[in-house]
Enzyme design. Sequence first.
Site, PDB file in Angstrom:
ATOM      1  N   CYS A   1       3.685  21.120   8.663  1.00 25.71           N
ATOM      2  CA  CYS A   1       3.479  19.743   8.732  1.00 25.71           C
ATOM      3  C   CYS A   1       4.953  19.157   7.944  1.00 25.71           C
ATOM      4  CB  CYS A   1       2.194  19.392   7.712  1.00 25.71           C
ATOM      5  SG  CYS A   1       2.161  20.488   6.497  1.00 25.71           S
TER       6      CYS A   1
ATOM      7  N   GLU B   1      -6.440  33.137   4.557  1.00 23.54           N
ATOM      8  CA  GLU B   1      -6.489  31.861   3.824  1.00 23.54           C
ATOM      9  C   GLU B   1      -6.762  31.970   2.479  1.00 23.54           C
ATOM     10  OE1 GLU B   1      -6.239  28.550   4.262  1.00 23.54           O
ATOM     11  OE2 GLU B   1      -6.893  28.194   2.158  1.00 23.54           O
TER      12      GLU B   1
ATOM     13  N   CYS C   1      -8.387  -1.267   7.423  1.00 24.45           N
ATOM     14  CA  CYS C   1      -6.974  -0.270   7.563  1.00 24.45           C
ATOM     15  C   CYS C   1      -6.782  -0.011   8.781  1.00 24.45           C
ATOM     16  CB  CYS C   1      -7.166   0.808   6.641  1.00 24.45           C
ATOM     17  SG  CYS C   1      -6.160   1.931   6.870  1.00 24.45           S
TER      18      CYS C   1
ATOM     19  N   TYR D   1      -2.713  31.301   7.023  1.00 23.37           N
ATOM     20  CA  TYR D   1      -2.804  29.790   6.527  1.00 23.37           C
ATOM     21  C   TYR D   1      -3.885  29.091   7.281  1.00 23.37           C
ATOM     22  CZ  TYR D   1       1.672  31.184   4.709  1.00 23.37           C
ATOM     23  OH  TYR D   1       2.994  31.907   3.955  1.00 23.37           O
TER      24      TYR D   1
ATOM     25  N   ASP E   1       0.572  28.508   9.801  1.00 24.59           N
ATOM     26  CA  ASP E   1       0.829  27.165   9.769  1.00 24.59           C
ATOM     27  C   ASP E   1       0.495  26.629   8.114  1.00 24.59           C
ATOM     28  OD1 ASP E   1       0.007  24.368   9.876  1.00 24.59           O
ATOM     29  OD2 ASP E   1      -2.107  24.556  10.623  1.00 24.59           O
TER      30      ASP E   1
ATOM     31  N   GLN F   1      -7.999  18.959   9.429  1.00 26.62           N
ATOM     32  CA  GLN F   1      -6.970  17.860  10.112  1.00 26.62           C
ATOM     33  C   GLN F   1      -7.629  16.489  10.112  1.00 26.62           C
ATOM     34  OE1 GLN F   1      -3.840  18.675  10.489  1.00 26.62           O
ATOM     35  NE2 GLN F   1      -3.825  20.963  10.817  1.00 26.62           N
TER      36      GLN F   1
ATOM     37  N   CYS G   1       0.860  -1.059   0.067  1.00 23.49           N
ATOM     38  CA  CYS G   1       0.068   0.139   0.066  1.00 23.49           C
ATOM     39  C   CYS G   1       0.750   1.344  -0.057  1.00 23.49           C
ATOM     40  CB  CYS G   1      -0.871  -0.160   1.135  1.00 23.49           C
ATOM     41  SG  CYS G   1      -1.634   1.550   1.615  1.00 23.49           S
TER      42      CYS G   1
END
Length: 440
Positions: free
Chosen positions: A398, A323, A149, A302, A371, A273, A68
């Site tokens: 991230c 944004e 999963c 953001y 962010d 999220q 996967c």
Amino acid sequence: MRKITGKILTYDTEFNGILKDGKNIYNVPNVIYNETVEVDVDAKPLRVKILEKSDKRVTPPCDIYYQCGGCKLLHIKYDEQLNMKTEYVRRLFSDHYGKGDLVNKCIGMSKPCSYRNKNQVVFGNHPKEKLISGFYQENTHKIIPFTKCYVQDELSDEIVKIVKDILIKMHISAYDEDKKRGLVRHVMVKRSFKTKETMVIIVTASDNFPGRSNFVKALTARCKNITTIVQNVNSRSTSAVLGNQEFVLYGKGYIIDELCGKKFKISSKSFYQINPYQTEVLYNTALVQAGLKNTDVILDAYSGVGTIGLIASSMVKKVLSVEIEKSATADAMFNAKINNIKNVSFFNDDASNFIVNLANRKEHMDAIIMDPPRSGSDERFIKSVLKLLPQKVIYISCNPKTQVIDLKMLTEKYEIKFIQPVDMFPHTAHVENIVCLERK
Ligand code: SAH
């Protein structure tokens, strides 16, 4: 066939083990630090035999783990995964700023499974079983069926199975990319673990969905948890899952989730999220570090659907939220309304354009929370932060690799005070990181 034997002594940035052979470097998947491995380096993908196993190795709790590619670390004990992520961030901050010692241990989950509030499954035709549903094998368009999963919500996976069952009974086929025939491309389920609202999105290749009211009847009869069903039409042959046209087939067309005591709308397309448990940890940790006061004016850059700014709004005097996506900004305004929040202003703009204007107008900001997406922020944004000079900057990322680059310029006038990785995506190679800076 060239076989190379050696010990894994470091990882690359994707947590593949690095095997060195003279000048050659091989990035070996599914191995662990200190393991001795034998690698057939001519095979594609590399063929790996573990000669000496690490005591951190576990049997992956997933039948399709090695095909996967969604998870990368399921073969490693969870606490070791957290150590690896911590070490990765520590190394980045040691190399760039000598601040490795400031990096706290990555905050993990107590139960790191079934955490995803969204699943996304591709449908295909099969000569015997008629329809199959699964994930694309990494870097291919081959569908790997799965029954369970490990990281997705169990009910969401169950709903996909029910959808498949109903479609087979209705003789509806999956879309065939080569022949450009058939109807169903993907099914997506989004859930709120708090409110239990559940949305099913069925992505079709054309808007003509014969028997759709029977489909809705059958699905809602078999699964009482479903609160809304949306048909999304994607007739394009790009890798994007969702198209632009949408029909609400059942319910209100979106769901409401709750984070840190506030309500948020989740629609089919909005960024949200995917690990709600850790999102609360992430936001709470960032906001505690921000040390906000009720006289503060802050910027949430953001901002997506407005989550961080709306949660911070009760701690401060005023929030500006910027944004770039129109639909996310519209959702953010909707979210302010349903929470009865009046001290947040929303701007649909590029964050850099917006902050350059704030800096030109010499506006006063007490704190900036940023962010950005994986690619990071940019020089114009950072230069404007240096002009506005808020007391604090909270940078949530991230992708710590781009974060350390963005921070370079800021450290002329700011000191890094706090570095906290958070495991938002257990068993994958992703790391989220909060950095708190204070004006020198
Ligand atoms: N803070 C939010 C969203 C973070 S994701 C949350 O925690 O949910 C990053 C967001 O940045 C996305 O919503 C994306 O649309 C937005 N974005 C990307 N490039 C941007 C830009 N140049 N200016 C403003 N926003 C941008």
